[in-house]
Scaffold this motif. Structure first.
Motif, PDB file in Angstrom:
ATOM      1  N   LEU A 175      10.720  55.324   9.436  1.00  0.00           N
ATOM      2  CA  LEU A 175      10.033  56.576   9.796  1.00  0.00           C
ATOM      3  C   LEU A 175      10.657  58.039  10.563  1.00  0.00           C
ATOM      4  CD1 LEU A 175       8.971  54.433  13.428  1.00  0.00           C
ATOM      5  CD2 LEU A 175       7.244  54.678  11.148  1.00  0.00           C
ATOM      6  N   ARG A 224       3.426  50.977   9.162  1.00  0.00           N
ATOM      7  CA  ARG A 224       4.026  52.039   8.647  1.00  0.00           C
ATOM      8  C   ARG A 224       3.130  53.451   9.039  1.00  0.00           C
ATOM      9  NH1 ARG A 224       6.490  50.925   4.850  1.00  0.00           N
ATOM     10  NH2 ARG A 224       8.112  50.226   5.873  1.00  0.00           N
ATOM     11  N   THR A 255       2.778  56.026  11.557  1.00  0.00           N
ATOM     12  CA  THR A 255       3.199  57.885  11.614  1.00  0.00           C
ATOM     13  C   THR A 255       2.359  58.481  12.074  1.00  0.00           C
ATOM     14  OG1 THR A 255       4.952  56.490  10.079  1.00  0.00           O
ATOM     15  CG2 THR A 255       4.846  59.250  10.230  1.00  0.00           C
TER      16      THR A 255
END
Length: 447
Positions: free
Chosen positions: A72, A128, A132
């Motif tokens: 990240l 992901r 984010t």
């Protein structure tokens, strides 16, 4: 018979792994052969194509047995400082962990979100981009499910009831005021977990429940997924799809639905799209235009990384969620306890669907609003995103531009009556979720 079934399962599982390993080796061999220095004296495009095919093939097949990292990016604060994101398990269980994305040197955000990742063949890292996008404005937790091939048989079973109980335990651990976002497969089980807490422990039920593209009522509109579930008998599924983990992994002997088998079905649903993507990538490699972090590699490094599901989870999902439609009929039970969805009264509920979703078609997820008949109408919202496929409603352009701001606004509307000092809007003004903005969809692949 049981001995035969077990031996056959192990042979089949190891055969699939052998095929994968062989293709990885063939790719590595072609990459090395095509890159041999002597061939530079013969500037024929065939050698570049051989090397390019080898690089793409080796990378693709090697990724199938690797769990991706979260990787990240840092969160940039309002004063311009970068804040590193740490991935920290806060509750560890045999079949899945509750993971917190702690942003260094930042006070906890008023929006606390539990992101329920699907257990449908991919790792939680498939979300992901979703994580984010939420991190700048939320305190984010995620369900990080484990690969069944790595879980010893001694850990016992894991089916839809265990999955639901895990969600109940995670919500109790996080405490009151949590907002739960369930994406795709876990939507019906997230609804069941909410109903259990509403009846038994209302203080720990989520403040808001956002269901995105999930099969609450699979019979609301048929898709290839629902047709497959009704067409195949449970005996056929058990015989054709369930295999026994081979001797290479810690879960040797565990009955599973292999991730490689699930990946094959994923690719088959969009075969032309995937074939064109890989052909384009081979030519890009041959021209020297591809890179390690290009769009193709970023997507397929994640998409090809698959995990095994326990046999009992896969079979109970098909039997109870799709064939018997227990959630839509309000007949689901956990550990002998009847799950009454009508017990949900104080939870704000939002459903999100994609108009072009070919996995959970429009109508399947919004059925949750009618099931929650005890929830006041002003606490229920539905959103249908035009031109959006399954992937786009949680990770694509549709999510970034339209859906994420609506979700954050919905969460804000149901925070405590006094606005927290650090509340920040989600990048949009309060909106009527019935009003949508057309956009181009940039992802129609399935999870």
């Amino acid at each position: 018979m049981a001995t035969y079934k077990g031996a056959k399962g192990i042979v089949s599982y190891d055969a699939m792994e052998t095929i994968r390993n062989t293709n990885e080796w063939l790719g590595a061999t072609a990459r090395a052969f095509g890159s041999y220095p002597a061939f530079a004296l013969m500037p024929h495009p065939m050698f570049k194509l051989i090397s390019a095919w080898g690089r793409v093939t080796e990378r693709s097949f090697s990724r199938m047995v690797i769990k991706p990292d979260w990787n990240l990016p840092p969160i940039v604060s309002e004063d311009g400082q970068d804040h590193i994101v740490y991935v920290e398990p806060v509750l560890k269980r045999d079949f899945g962990d509750l993971v917190h994305f702690r942003v260094a040197r930042r006070d906890p955000m008023p929006r606390r979100v539990l992101l329920v990742a699907p257990m449908s063949g991919h790792y939680a890292t498939l979300l992901r981009s979703t994580v984010t996008s939420l991190l700048p404005d939320c305190e984010v937790y995620v369900t990080d499910w484990h690969n069944a091939r790595d879980i010893p048989v001694s850990a016992g079973k894991f089916d839809v009831e265990d999955y639901t109980q895990y969600l109940v335990d995670f919500l109790r651990h996080l405490g009151p005021g949590t907002n739960m976002i369930a994406i795709c497969q876990p939507a019906p089980l997230a609804l069941a977990a909410t109903a259990l807490l509403a009846a038994e422990d209302p203080a720990h039920q989520p403040r808001s429940l956002i269901l995105i593209g999930g099969p609450i009522d699979p019979d609301a509109k048929a898709t290839e997924v629902t047709d497959f579930g009704h067409r195949m008998t449970m005996g056929e599924l058990d015989l054709m799809l369930i295999q026994q983990v081979g001797f290479k992994y810690r879960g040797a002997g565990r009955m599973v639905y292999p991730g490689l088998a699930q990946l094959s079905s994923f690719i088959a649903m969009n075969a032309d799209t995937h074939a064109n993507a890989f052909i384009d990538q081979i030519f890009a490699e041959a021209r020297g235009e591809a890179s390690d972090g290009d769009r193709h590699n970023r997507f397929y490094d994640e998409y090809l990384a698959v995990m095994d599901m326990t046999a009992e989870f896969y079979l109970s999902t098909v039997q109870r969620i799709f064939k018997e439609n227990q959630i839509a009929r309000n007949e689901f039970a956990v550990g002998g306890r009847k799950v009454d969805i009508k017990a949900i009264r104080d939870v704000a509920i939002m459903t999100v669907e994609g108009a072009n979703d070919d996995i959970s078609a429009p109508g399947q997820c919004v059925a949750a609003l009618d099931l929650c008949s005890s929830v006041p109408p002003e606490r229920k919202v539905q959103h249908l995103e035009p031109n959006a496929g399954h992937y786009g409603i949680f990770a694509g352009k549709s999510w970034r531009l339209n859906i994420r701001p609506l979700v954050l606004d919905f969460i804000d509307e149901h925070l405590s009556s006094e606005p927290p000092a650090r509340r920040r809007r989600g990048g949009s003004q309060p909106a009527d979720c019935g009003r949508v903005t057309p956009n181009e969809e940039d992802g129609k692949l399935a999870i």
